[in-house]
Design a protein around this motif. Structure first.
Motif, mmCIF file in Angstrom:
data_model
loop_
_atom_site.group_PDB
_atom_site.id
_atom_site.type_symbol
_atom_site.label_atom_id
_atom_site.label_comp_id
_atom_site.label_asym_id
_atom_site.label_seq_id
_atom_site.Cartn_x
_atom_site.Cartn_y
_atom_site.Cartn_z
ATOM 1 N N ILE A 13 6.006 6.915 -1.114
ATOM 2 C CA ILE A 13 5.299 6.843 0.161
ATOM 3 C C ILE A 13 4.366 5.641 0.151
ATOM 4 O O ILE A 13 3.508 5.514 -0.722
ATOM 5 N N TYR A 14 4.567 4.782 1.131
ATOM 6 C CA TYR A 14 3.733 3.598 1.299
ATOM 7 C C TYR A 14 2.979 3.700 2.622
ATOM 8 O O TYR A 14 3.410 4.378 3.547
ATOM 9 N N ILE A 15 1.875 2.991 2.719
ATOM 10 C CA ILE A 15 1.063 3.006 3.933
ATOM 11 C C ILE A 15 0.677 1.592 4.323
ATOM 12 O O ILE A 15 0.481 0.721 3.461
ATOM 13 N N THR A 16 0.626 1.346 5.630
ATOM 14 C CA THR A 16 0.196 0.049 6.137
ATOM 15 C C THR A 16 -0.974 0.236 7.093
ATOM 16 O O THR A 16 -1.039 1.214 7.826
ATOM 17 N N HIS A 17 -1.905 -0.708 7.069
ATOM 18 C CA HIS A 17 -3.057 -0.683 7.964
ATOM 19 C C HIS A 17 -3.028 -1.863 8.947
ATOM 20 O O HIS A 17 -3.958 -2.031 9.720
ATOM 21 N N ASP A 18 -1.962 -2.668 8.875
ATOM 22 C CA ASP A 18 -1.927 -3.874 9.699
ATOM 23 C C ASP A 18 -0.602 -4.046 10.425
ATOM 24 O O ASP A 18 -0.098 -5.150 10.587
ATOM 25 N N GLY A 19 -0.032 -2.918 10.862
ATOM 26 C CA GLY A 19 1.192 -2.994 11.648
ATOM 27 C C GLY A 19 2.433 -3.343 10.863
ATOM 28 O O GLY A 19 3.424 -3.782 11.450
ATOM 29 N N GLY A 20 2.407 -3.157 9.549
ATOM 30 C CA GLY A 20 3.596 -3.375 8.743
ATOM 31 C C GLY A 20 3.664 -4.696 8.014
ATOM 32 O O GLY A 20 4.650 -4.966 7.321
ATOM 33 N N HIS A 21 2.635 -5.527 8.143
ATOM 34 C CA HIS A 21 2.657 -6.805 7.425
ATOM 35 C C HIS A 21 2.481 -6.601 5.919
ATOM 36 O O HIS A 21 3.104 -7.290 5.117
ATOM 37 N N ASN A 22 1.641 -5.646 5.558
ATOM 38 C CA ASN A 22 1.401 -5.359 4.151
ATOM 39 C C ASN A 22 1.484 -3.853 3.921
ATOM 40 O O ASN A 22 1.038 -3.064 4.756
ATOM 41 N N TRP A 23 2.058 -3.474 2.781
ATOM 42 C CA TRP A 23 2.239 -2.057 2.452
ATOM 43 C C TRP A 23 1.618 -1.762 1.099
ATOM 44 O O TRP A 23 1.779 -2.532 0.150
ATOM 45 N N ASP A 24 0.914 -0.626 1.010
ATOM 46 C CA ASP A 24 0.304 -0.188 -0.239
ATOM 47 C C ASP A 24 0.902 1.148 -0.657
ATOM 48 O O ASP A 24 1.129 2.037 0.174
ATOM 49 N N LEU A 25 1.133 1.303 -1.954
ATOM 50 C CA LEU A 25 1.677 2.544 -2.480
ATOM 51 C C LEU A 25 0.627 3.644 -2.389
ATOM 52 O O LEU A 25 -0.493 3.504 -2.885
ATOM 53 N N LEU A 26 0.978 4.761 -1.747
ATOM 54 C CA LEU A 26 0.067 5.892 -1.611
ATOM 55 C C LEU A 26 0.374 6.998 -2.607
ATOM 56 O O LEU A 26 -0.518 7.676 -3.099
ATOM 57 N N SER A 27 1.648 7.193 -2.918
ATOM 58 C CA SER A 27 2.058 8.313 -3.754
ATOM 59 C C SER A 27 2.131 7.928 -5.227
ATOM 60 O O SER A 27 2.079 6.752 -5.595
ATOM 61 N N ASP A 28 2.287 8.946 -6.066
ATOM 62 C CA ASP A 28 2.482 8.760 -7.502
ATOM 63 C C ASP A 28 3.844 8.117 -7.731
ATOM 64 O O ASP A 28 4.866 8.636 -7.265
ATOM 65 N N PRO A 29 3.932 6.993 -8.467
ATOM 66 C CA PRO A 29 5.228 6.329 -8.684
ATOM 67 C C PRO A 29 6.248 7.219 -9.383
ATOM 68 O O PRO A 29 7.455 6.983 -9.274
#
Length: 230
Positions: free
Chosen positions: A13-29
């Motif tokens: 699960i990844y999350i973006t705060h800028d409309g999809g330009h950058n994604w950060d991993l939210l879940s445990d790998p």
């Protein structure tokens, strides 16, 4: 910009705060997810998602505005891999339905607790396959009857139903043949579900009601190349 979460190709699960330009991993790998379902999307609060995956994991993702996002781990109903999920908050209870690769369904009405009470159902129609999509909603002006549909990995579509004041879910046949359904979507303004058929490349409508499971899946009528729901 709004916060958006998605299940990427790496089953994380990844999350973006800028409309999809950058994604950060939210879940445990180390966790392998297979399906997400957003059961709350509220502008003032934020959003809530149920996520299922390998080894029977069931997690809730809480995305409350103004607070750090987090993942809540629920107790697993099974050690088998889970293939799809659905959820809805009804009269203060969080109803969850998850499906396993063994053809079982598991349901709870206290999914917002750390320890959920899971009921197991083994619908004969799902034997030997698994559900790849579940869509449903509360039906009726009162009570907690739930009606919806299930699509299997082989493209079969069935009706999902729970009567008011009951905790038992059933899976029954729909009057439709010669289809290979790809996905489901709910009509949030009316008691109906739409399904897309891979064979005819057409959309079907499943009308829901509070007294009994849905009976048919009707192809949408095309008028001047525009499909309209009747």
């Amino acid at each position: 910009s709004s916060d958006v979460m998605r299940l990427m190709g790496v089953n994380a699960i990844y999350i973006t705060h800028d409309g999809g330009h950058n994604w950060d991993l939210l879940s445990d790998p180390a966790v392998e997810y297979t399906k997400l379902y957003m059961y709350l999307n509220d502008g003032s609060y934020g959003a809530k998602v149920v996520a299922v995956g390998e080894g029977g994991i069931v997690h809730r993702v809480i995305m409350e505005n103004g607070t750090p996002f987090g993942i809540v781990e629920l107790n697993s109903p099974t050690s088998a891999n889970l293939t799809s999920c659905w959820g809805e908050e009804i009269s203060g209870d969080l109803w969850l339905v998850v499906a396993s690769s063994t053809g079982n369904l598991y349901a709870t009405n206290n999914g917002d607790d750390i320890t959920a009470t899971w009921n197991t159902f083994t619908p004969p129609l799902l034997s030997g396959t698994n559900a790849k999509a579940i869509e449903a909603k509360k039906v009726g002006t009162t009570g907690n009857a739930i009606s919806g549909s299930v699509i299997t990995a082989t493209g079969n579509i069935y009706a999902l139903f729970k009567a008011d004041a009951s905790t038992t879910f059933t899976v029954t046949t729909l009057s439709v043949t010669g289809v290979n359904m790809a996905d489901l979507t709910i009509d949030t303004t009316s008691n109906r579900i739409f399904a897309f058929d891979n064979i005819s490349k057409r959309a079907y409508k499943i009308q829901l009601n509070s007294g009994a499971p849905a009976a048919t899946a009707n192809i949408l009528i095309a008028t001047n190349t525009i499909a309209q729901a009747n």
